[in-house]
Design an enzyme around this catalytic site. Structure first.
Site, PDB file in Angstrom:
ATOM      1  N   ASP A 162       0.842  -1.198   0.000  1.00  0.00           N
ATOM      2  CA  ASP A 162       0.000   0.000   0.000  1.00  0.00           C
ATOM      3  C   ASP A 162       0.878   1.249   0.000  1.00  0.00           C
ATOM      4  O   ASP A 162       0.574   2.222  -0.695  1.00  0.00           O
ATOM      5  CB  ASP A 162      -0.943   0.018   1.211  1.00  0.00           C
ATOM      6  CG  ASP A 162      -1.794   1.287   1.233  1.00  0.00           C
ATOM      7  OD1 ASP A 162      -2.500   1.535   0.234  1.00  0.00           O
ATOM      8  OD2 ASP A 162      -1.732   2.043   2.207  1.00  0.00           O
ATOM      9  N   LYS A 188      -4.767  -1.330   5.378  1.00  0.00           N
ATOM     10  CA  LYS A 188      -4.125  -0.762   6.569  1.00  0.00           C
ATOM     11  C   LYS A 188      -4.889  -1.154   7.830  1.00  0.00           C
ATOM     12  O   LYS A 188      -4.314  -1.307   8.899  1.00  0.00           O
ATOM     13  CB  LYS A 188      -4.040   0.765   6.442  1.00  0.00           C
ATOM     14  CG  LYS A 188      -2.964   1.206   5.444  1.00  0.00           C
ATOM     15  CD  LYS A 188      -2.739   2.713   5.465  1.00  0.00           C
ATOM     16  CE  LYS A 188      -3.756   3.484   4.686  1.00  0.00           C
ATOM     17  NZ  LYS A 188      -3.692   3.351   3.234  1.00  0.00           N
TER      18      LYS A 188
END
Ligand code: URA
Length: 437
Positions: A162, A188
């Protein structure tokens, strides 16, 4: 990766579904540096234009989580994680994390950097001299145990895919896509083993989702990813039709957050933080929302939340003196230009994206991947929709390095504001909440 990564891009380009295992291999190979930025950017653009199926979104999210380590907790209190999908003057996390910690919750949060026209919690926190956000899994766990809250970055250790894709999307105009945002946000959240994920999905001119309906689609996509992982999520669609707080920058946002934590500032930002803290308490502590609001207000009034903020700053290597003297400790721009109301009227509408963009132009955000941000610059927007002003009344400030940049930002701010002669009803703070449609 096994096979030619260009076939993944070609499939997406041609509107065909990419098998989950190929998509996961592509994302993991990119995170290892085996797929070029050019190829990954082409893939992202194809995703933005073609969209992604639920299976592809899930595969992308899973690959991002699998790209690094995960953080788990064994604490004597419930752990909450919170995330915003991105907005302007959106300093919710800066206040929420220490407030929820003061309320007896553990807060472990992986945040992002500025993305497009939106600000990033990490860039804001790093405006505090010395403060670090590159915490590894053990350090996050230890800090939440000792201090109650930790706000950290994606890193080579945690969701590195990410981190890499996020920076590439920022630099290649591939941010506003429901599946890409959902996968990025939820990766996340799923990498951290919290008991509750609180999601703040923004809708309006300053958000990536401009309408409540688009935001609802993003909320649904995030909820589906949480459900797939067997995780509990509380999702709300909140208003971003104007900057939430007043400060649009980095150090300026930290100053505003500290003023809220010191009990010196009211307004929509504070109200939304209290609302989210109360929701988290209600969900995790089985109390009524109103009781949660009462406890959150009390933790702000007593200074308990401010003390958690000080402890978090200190634990992450920052100068804790920022709490007592934010103006003296935080970086300051050499030039502060007041912005005055062009005439009498009522603020009717705000192009919050243009204001976010003006802040990026000043240097508070990035134009290219890896650019440094200037912590000192930004804007203060001191009017909200529905406010009546007189001609010449101060309505904002530009904090800049030089006069020409300040003049451009002031002009952009004024151009972003629309005025009415009639009274205007302010937008609600929360458009949709879990349990109510
Ligand atoms: N926040 C994230 O973490 N990712 C996005 O893509 C947008 C906002």
């Amino acid at each position: 990766m096994v096979g030619d990564p260009r076939t993944v891009v070609a499939r997406k380009r041609d509107g065909m579904a990419v098998p989950a295992e190929e998509l996961e291999a592509f994302v993991l190979a990119y995170a290892r540096g085996e797929v070029s930025d050019a190829l990954a950017a082409a893939f992202l653009m194809a995703c933005v234009i073609r969209g992604m199926t639920a299976e592809e979104t899930l595969a992308m999210c899973r690959a991002m989580v699998a790209s690094g380590a995960t953080v788990s907790f064994d604490l004597d209190r419930p752990v909450v994680d919170k995330h915003s999908t991105g907005g302007v003057a959106d300093g919710v996390t800066l206040v929420f994390a220490p407030l929820a910690a003061a309320l007896g919750l553990g807060v472990a949060k992986l945040s992002g950097r500025g993305l497009g026209h939106t600000g990033g919690t990490l860039d804001k926190l790093e405006a505090i001299p010395g403060l670090r956000t590159d915490l590894g899994p053990e350090r996050i766990e230890d800090q939440v145990r000792r201090v109650g809250c930790a706000v950290a970055a994606q890193s080579p250790a945690i969701v590195p895919a990410d981190g890499a894709l996020y920076a590439l999307r920022d630099a290649t105009a591939t941010v506003p896509s429901v599946p890409l945002i959902a996968a990025s946000v939820m990766a996340k959240k799923l990498a951290v083993g919290s008991d509750l994920i609180v999601l703040d999905v923004k809708a309006g001119s300053g958000a990536f989702m401009k309408t409540v309906e688009e935001a609802r689609a993003l909320a649904d996509a995030c909820r589906a990813l949480a459900r797939d992982a067997g995780r509990r999520a509380d999702v709300a669609v909140t208003d971003m039709s104007q900057p939430l707080g007043e400060a649009v920058g980095n150090a300026l946002d930290v100053r505003e957050a500290i003023e809220i934590l010191r009990g010196e500032r009211a307004g929509r930002l504070r109200d939304l933080v209290v609302w989210f803290a109360a929701r988290a308490l209600a969900r995790l502590g089985s109390i009524a929302h109103e009781e949660g609001v009462r406890r959150a207000e009390a933790a702000l009034a007593s200074g308990a939340a401010l003390e958690r903020f000080r402890a978090m700053v200190e634990a992450q290597g920052g100068d804790p003196g920022v709490v007592d003297d934010p103006v003296g400790v935080l970086p300051r721009a050499p030039l502060v230009l007041p912005v005055l109301a062009p005439g009498p009227g009522v603020l009717a509408a705000v192009d919050a994206e243009a204001i976010g963009q003006a802040s990026v132009e000043l240097g508070a955000g990035r134009r290219r991947k890896g650019d440094p941000v200037d912590p000192a610059v930004g804007l203060i927007v001191g009017v909200k929709i529905g406010d009546r002003v007189e001609a010449g009344q101060p309505i904002g400030e530009v904090h800049a390095r030089e006069r020409s940049a300040a003049d451009r930002a002031a002009a952009a701010l004024l151009a972003a504001l629309s005025w009415s002669e009639e009274p205007v009803t302010p937008p609600p703070l929360v458009h949709l909440e879990e349990g109510r449609s």
